[in-house]
Motif scaffolding. Structure first.
Motif, PDB file in Angstrom:
ATOM      1  N   ASP A 153       0.868  -1.180   0.000  1.00 14.68           N
ATOM      2  CA  ASP A 153       0.000   0.000   0.000  1.00 14.68           C
ATOM      3  C   ASP A 153       0.906   1.233   0.000  1.00 14.68           C
ATOM      4  O   ASP A 153       1.395   1.649   1.050  1.00 14.68           O
ATOM      5  CB  ASP A 153      -0.922  -0.019   1.222  1.00 14.68           C
ATOM      6  CG  ASP A 153      -1.802   1.221   1.256  1.00 14.68           C
ATOM      7  OD1 ASP A 153      -2.662   1.317   2.157  1.00 14.68           O
ATOM      8  OD2 ASP A 153      -1.619   2.111   0.396  1.00 14.68           O
ATOM      9  N   GLU A 154       1.111   1.798  -1.177  1.00 14.04           N
ATOM     10  CA  GLU A 154       2.009   2.945  -1.365  1.00 14.04           C
ATOM     11  C   GLU A 154       1.208   4.227  -1.597  1.00 14.04           C
ATOM     12  O   GLU A 154       1.676   5.158  -2.252  1.00 14.04           O
ATOM     13  CB  GLU A 154       3.003   2.671  -2.497  1.00 14.04           C
ATOM     14  CG  GLU A 154       3.923   1.485  -2.223  1.00 14.04           C
ATOM     15  CD  GLU A 154       5.387   1.758  -2.580  1.00 14.04           C
ATOM     16  OE1 GLU A 154       5.864   2.862  -2.272  1.00 14.04           O
ATOM     17  OE2 GLU A 154       6.051   0.878  -3.146  1.00 14.04           O
ATOM     18  N   VAL A 155       0.036   4.280  -0.993  1.00 13.50           N
ATOM     19  CA  VAL A 155      -0.773   5.511  -1.109  1.00 13.50           C
ATOM     20  C   VAL A 155       0.010   6.698  -0.560  1.00 13.50           C
ATOM     21  O   VAL A 155      -0.055   7.805  -1.087  1.00 13.50           O
ATOM     22  CB  VAL A 155      -2.125   5.330  -0.396  1.00 13.50           C
ATOM     23  CG1 VAL A 155      -2.855   6.660  -0.213  1.00 13.50           C
ATOM     24  CG2 VAL A 155      -3.009   4.361  -1.186  1.00 13.50           C
ATOM     25  N   ILE A 156       0.749   6.490   0.524  1.00  7.87           N
ATOM     26  CA  ILE A 156       1.599   7.586   1.044  1.00  7.87           C
ATOM     27  C   ILE A 156       2.981   7.565   0.388  1.00  7.87           C
ATOM     28  O   ILE A 156       3.497   8.573  -0.079  1.00  7.87           O
ATOM     29  CB  ILE A 156       1.780   7.471   2.567  1.00  7.87           C
ATOM     30  CG1 ILE A 156       0.489   7.861   3.321  1.00  7.87           C
ATOM     31  CG2 ILE A 156       2.920   8.375   3.041  1.00  7.87           C
ATOM     32  CD1 ILE A 156       0.624   7.820   4.833  1.00  7.87           C
ATOM     33  N   THR A 157       3.615   6.379   0.348  1.00 10.26           N
ATOM     34  CA  THR A 157       5.022   6.308  -0.047  1.00 10.26           C
ATOM     35  C   THR A 157       5.228   6.383  -1.562  1.00 10.26           C
ATOM     36  O   THR A 157       6.342   6.714  -2.000  1.00 10.26           O
ATOM     37  CB  THR A 157       5.634   4.987   0.448  1.00 10.26           C
ATOM     38  OG1 THR A 157       4.835   3.884  -0.062  1.00 10.26           O
ATOM     39  CG2 THR A 157       5.660   4.920   1.974  1.00 10.26           C
ATOM     40  N   GLY A 158       4.175   6.122  -2.331  1.00 11.93           N
ATOM     41  CA  GLY A 158       4.306   6.149  -3.791  1.00 11.93           C
ATOM     42  C   GLY A 158       4.654   7.550  -4.275  1.00 11.93           C
ATOM     43  O   GLY A 158       3.979   8.518  -3.934  1.00 11.93           O
ATOM     44  N   PHE A 159       5.754   7.671  -5.036  1.00  9.72           N
ATOM     45  CA  PHE A 159       6.235   8.962  -5.539  1.00  9.72           C
ATOM     46  C   PHE A 159       6.665   9.892  -4.405  1.00  9.72           C
ATOM     47  O   PHE A 159       7.014  11.050  -4.656  1.00  9.72           O
ATOM     48  CB  PHE A 159       5.167   9.657  -6.412  1.00  9.72           C
ATOM     49  CG  PHE A 159       4.833   8.890  -7.669  1.00  9.72           C
ATOM     50  CD1 PHE A 159       3.732   8.054  -7.699  1.00  9.72           C
ATOM     51  CD2 PHE A 159       5.647   8.970  -8.792  1.00  9.72           C
ATOM     52  CE1 PHE A 159       3.427   7.320  -8.840  1.00  9.72           C
ATOM     53  CE2 PHE A 159       5.347   8.238  -9.940  1.00  9.72           C
ATOM     54  CZ  PHE A 159       4.227   7.413  -9.960  1.00  9.72           C
ATOM     55  N   ARG A 160       6.630   9.408  -3.151  1.00  7.94           N
ATOM     56  CA  ARG A 160       7.058  10.211  -1.993  1.00  7.94           C
ATOM     57  C   ARG A 160       8.499   9.922  -1.597  1.00  7.94           C
ATOM     58  O   ARG A 160       9.324  10.788  -1.495  1.00  7.94           O
ATOM     59  CB  ARG A 160       6.107   9.988  -0.819  1.00  7.94           C
ATOM     60  CG  ARG A 160       6.553  10.477   0.552  1.00  7.94           C
ATOM     61  CD  ARG A 160       6.675  11.955   0.735  1.00  7.94           C
ATOM     62  NE  ARG A 160       5.483  12.720   0.515  1.00  7.94           N
ATOM     63  CZ  ARG A 160       5.465  14.055   0.635  1.00  7.94           C
ATOM     64  NH1 ARG A 160       6.572  14.710   0.957  1.00  7.94           N
ATOM     65  NH2 ARG A 160       4.362  14.733   0.411  1.00  7.94           N
ATOM     66  N   VAL A 161       8.771   8.590  -1.330  1.00  7.34           N
ATOM     67  CA  VAL A 161      10.105   8.228  -0.811  1.00  7.34           C
ATOM     68  C   VAL A 161      11.086   7.899  -1.937  1.00  7.34           C
ATOM     69  O   VAL A 161      12.272   7.690  -1.708  1.00  7.34           O
ATOM     70  CB  VAL A 161      10.016   7.070   0.211  1.00  7.34           C
ATOM     71  CG1 VAL A 161       9.154   7.464   1.409  1.00  7.34           C
ATOM     72  CG2 VAL A 161       9.486   5.799  -0.453  1.00  7.34           C
ATOM     73  N   ALA A 162      10.591   7.786  -3.138  1.00  9.08           N
ATOM     74  CA  ALA A 162      11.379   7.623  -4.376  1.00  9.08           C
ATOM     75  C   ALA A 162      10.370   7.712  -5.517  1.00  9.08           C
ATOM     76  O   ALA A 162       9.168   7.528  -5.310  1.00  9.08           O
ATOM     77  CB  ALA A 162      12.106   6.284  -4.404  1.00  9.08           C
ATOM     78  N   LEU A 163      10.880   7.967  -6.734  1.00 11.73           N
ATOM     79  CA  LEU A 163       9.925   8.025  -7.855  1.00 11.73           C
ATOM     80  C   LEU A 163       9.174   6.693  -7.958  1.00 11.73           C
ATOM     81  O   LEU A 163       7.979   6.650  -8.217  1.00 11.73           O
ATOM     82  CB  LEU A 163      10.661   8.319  -9.161  1.00 11.73           C
ATOM     83  CG  LEU A 163       9.762   8.575 -10.379  1.00 11.73           C
ATOM     84  CD1 LEU A 163       8.941   9.862 -10.194  1.00 11.73           C
ATOM     85  CD2 LEU A 163      10.576   8.642 -11.668  1.00 11.73           C
ATOM     86  N   GLY A 164       9.886   5.625  -7.717  1.00 12.38           N
ATOM     87  CA  GLY A 164       9.291   4.285  -7.779  1.00 12.38           C
ATOM     88  C   GLY A 164       8.767   3.812  -6.442  1.00 12.38           C
ATOM     89  O   GLY A 164       8.475   2.639  -6.265  1.00 12.38           O
ATOM     90  N   GLY A 165       8.708   4.718  -5.472  1.00 11.22           N
ATOM     91  CA  GLY A 165       8.105   4.396  -4.175  1.00 11.22           C
ATOM     92  C   GLY A 165       9.015   3.604  -3.260  1.00 11.22           C
ATOM     93  O   GLY A 165      10.215   3.440  -3.511  1.00 11.22           O
ATOM     94  N   ALA A 166       8.431   3.046  -2.191  1.00 13.03           N
ATOM     95  CA  ALA A 166       9.221   2.297  -1.210  1.00 13.03           C
ATOM     96  C   ALA A 166       9.811   1.037  -1.839  1.00 13.03           C
ATOM     97  O   ALA A 166      10.904   0.596  -1.476  1.00 13.03           O
ATOM     98  CB  ALA A 166       8.350   1.931  -0.018  1.00 13.03           C
ATOM     99  N   GLN A 167       9.104   0.465  -2.818  1.00 16.73           N
ATOM    100  CA  GLN A 167       9.629  -0.764  -3.453  1.00 16.73           C
ATOM    101  C   GLN A 167      10.941  -0.482  -4.190  1.00 16.73           C
ATOM    102  O   GLN A 167      11.800  -1.370  -4.258  1.00 16.73           O
ATOM    103  CB  GLN A 167       8.605  -1.360  -4.400  1.00 16.73           C
ATOM    104  CG  GLN A 167       8.072  -0.467  -5.483  1.00 16.73           C
ATOM    105  CD  GLN A 167       6.820  -1.057  -6.103  1.00 16.73           C
ATOM    106  OE1 GLN A 167       6.886  -1.868  -7.034  1.00 16.73           O
ATOM    107  NE2 GLN A 167       5.666  -0.674  -5.588  1.00 16.73           N
ATOM    108  N   GLU A 168      11.113   0.735  -4.702  1.00 15.83           N
ATOM    109  CA  GLU A 168      12.411   1.116  -5.298  1.00 15.83           C
ATOM    110  C   GLU A 168      13.425   1.331  -4.187  1.00 15.83           C
ATOM    111  O   GLU A 168      14.545   0.842  -4.235  1.00 15.83           O
ATOM    112  CB  GLU A 168      12.252   2.396  -6.115  1.00 15.83           C
ATOM    113  CG  GLU A 168      13.578   2.930  -6.671  1.00 15.83           C
ATOM    114  CD  GLU A 168      13.436   4.292  -7.341  1.00 15.83           C
ATOM    115  OE1 GLU A 168      12.493   4.476  -8.143  1.00 15.83           O
ATOM    116  OE2 GLU A 168      14.268   5.184  -7.046  1.00 15.83           O
TER     117      GLU A 168
END
Ligand code: KE4
Length: 428
Positions: A239-254
């Protein structure tokens, strides 16, 4: 600080809107006092209806990563407005938005647009159940995935803020297939799977928890979830509703190099407009109607205004140096507040991932809901009010995230640090 107009509006609002707000966390219930009503915002600043101005670190709970009302988004929206705001028919804009998400998040081979994070997680869970033919799923105590019935058990955000243990109206049937485990406890996950793994459709997790304050994943936690889902054929949902495009362009999974099967998105990808999305492996996504039997739909899904706003914002975030700058600003703010607490002799646990951070008022090392819950929420409330009086808005709850944006200047951040030093000195 004069808040007369806010108080008048709250009195009117309370007569026609439950609690005077359209989302509970806005009500200031856990921090005391009446909520301030916003009049307008630009960049790092918000103005309330009494003409008070604040440096804002709520950022609409995450979407405002460029700051409020960024020109690049406004221009894109203005250009689209006269061409129609919703058609209920496919448009090129939705194709370009899907391509932009797929390009930014490699694990997403196909993506479906919806209108909120709640819709995204509810749909992803249904899809995972439809794909596996299984009913059970795992979520984590203190994680919040929106307010769909099955996901509301032991949720974070407004529920922990308001001390709502479970929600009337959610039936035993709806919640009965939910397995709730402690965040960051991979042993508990392995044990649950050893007992019932062949019945578990999915694990849904905030890869960086942002709804019990900010709690990073312990080394090995996300990797462990990936391994156990592989072993038992369950779907791993980030669930990257917060982390998506926040913690990296590719999100936490990146950022953590762990690949989920499905990802949910929201907040930032809408550029401030109502957008959510869920996507992932094509073989799973192709089970969705009209291709497959798993039904999911939405009148305003992919509407042109939200698509141009999201495309404009993702375009800005794709530029070189953006995440290094977000990292720098996030670190400056979080370390400044943490040092101010130390100077004031107040024990805190300071956490941060990129430009999302949290100051827990506890001496504990916060790694899950149980340790987050040791926080002195009254002291946080006093901190929140002191910062507000000094012209800085933080989330009106100990159990949310502080968001730094590209619009925050070093001067803005130093204003917040100075306000924190004064406030914490008063509290010590
Ligand atoms: P929305 O339905 O509020 O768009 O998204 C639900 C959601 C799903 N997943 C995560 C990880 C989320 O953080 C959220 C929503 N976050 C809360 C505050 N952290 C939104 C604020 C509110 O409820 O007003």
């Amino acid at each position: 600080m004069d808040t007369t107009r806010s108080q008048q509006l709250m009195a009117e609002a309370s007569k026609v809107i439950p609690g005077g707000v359209n989302s509970p966390v806005r009500a200031f219930r856990s921090v005391g006092g009446a909520p301030i009503f916003y009049d307008h915002a630009k960049g790092s600043r918000v103005w309330d209806v009494d003409r008070n101005v604040y440096v804002d670190f709520v950022g609409s709970w995450g979407p405002m990563i460029l700051g409020h009302a960024p020109e690049v988004v406004l221009e894109a929206v203005r250009a689209q407005l006269g061409r129609g705001t919703s058609f209920g028919a496919p448009t090129e804009l939705e194709v370009r938005m899907a391509q932009a998400v797929v390009a930014a998040v490699p694990s997403i081979e196909m993506v479906r647009m919806v209108s909120s994070g709640t819709e995204a997680t509810m749909s992803a869970l249904r899809l995972a159940r439809g794909f596996t033919g299984r009913d059970l799923f795992v979520k984590f105590d203190g994680n919040y995935h929106g307010h769909s019935d099955a996901l509301l058990t032991s949720a974070g955000s407004g529920l922990v803020t308001l001390g709502i243990p479970s929600t009337p109206g959610v039936t035993a049937g709806a919640a009965g297939d939910t397995i709730v485990l402690p965040y960051n406890d991979i042993a508990a996950v392995v044990q649950a799977f050893e007992a019932r793994g062949d019945r578990i459709a999915a694990v849904i997790v905030e890869p960086v928890a942002g709804n019990m304050g900010v709690v990073p994943p312990r080394p090995g936690f996300l990797e462990g979830l990936r391994a156990v889902c592989d072993s038992f054929g369950s779907v791993l949902i980030f669930d990257e509703v917060i982390t998506g495009f926040r913690v990296a362009l590719g999100g936490a999974q990146e950022r953590y190099a762990v690949t989920p099967d499905l990802t949910t998105l929201g907040k930032i990808i809408g550029g401030g407009f109502p957008v959510g999305a869920f996507g992932g492996r094509a073989e799973i996504m192709e089970r969705l109607a009209p291709l497959g039997p798993v039904y999911q739909a939405g009148t305003l899904s992919g509407n042109p205004i939200a698509m141009v706003a999201g495309l404009a914002l993702i375009g800005e975030l794709s530029k070189p140096g953006v995440y290094a700058e977000l990292e720098r600003k996030g670190a400056r703010l979080a370390s400044g507040i943490c040092k101010a607490a130390e100077t004031a002799g107040i024990e805190t646990c300071c956490t941060r991932v990129g430009s999302m951070s949290c100051t827990f008022f506890t001496a504990e090392d916060v790694v899950d809901w149980a340790t987050a819950a040791t926080s002195d929420t009254q002291r946080y409330a006093a901190f929140f009010r002191g910062m507000l009086e000094r012209g800085v808005t933080l989330a009106p709850s100990q159990y949310e995230a502080t968001f730094t944006s590209l619009a925050h200047t070093d001067e803005d951040i130093d204003i917040a640090i100075a306000a924190a030093a004064e406030t914490l000195e008063e509290l010590s």
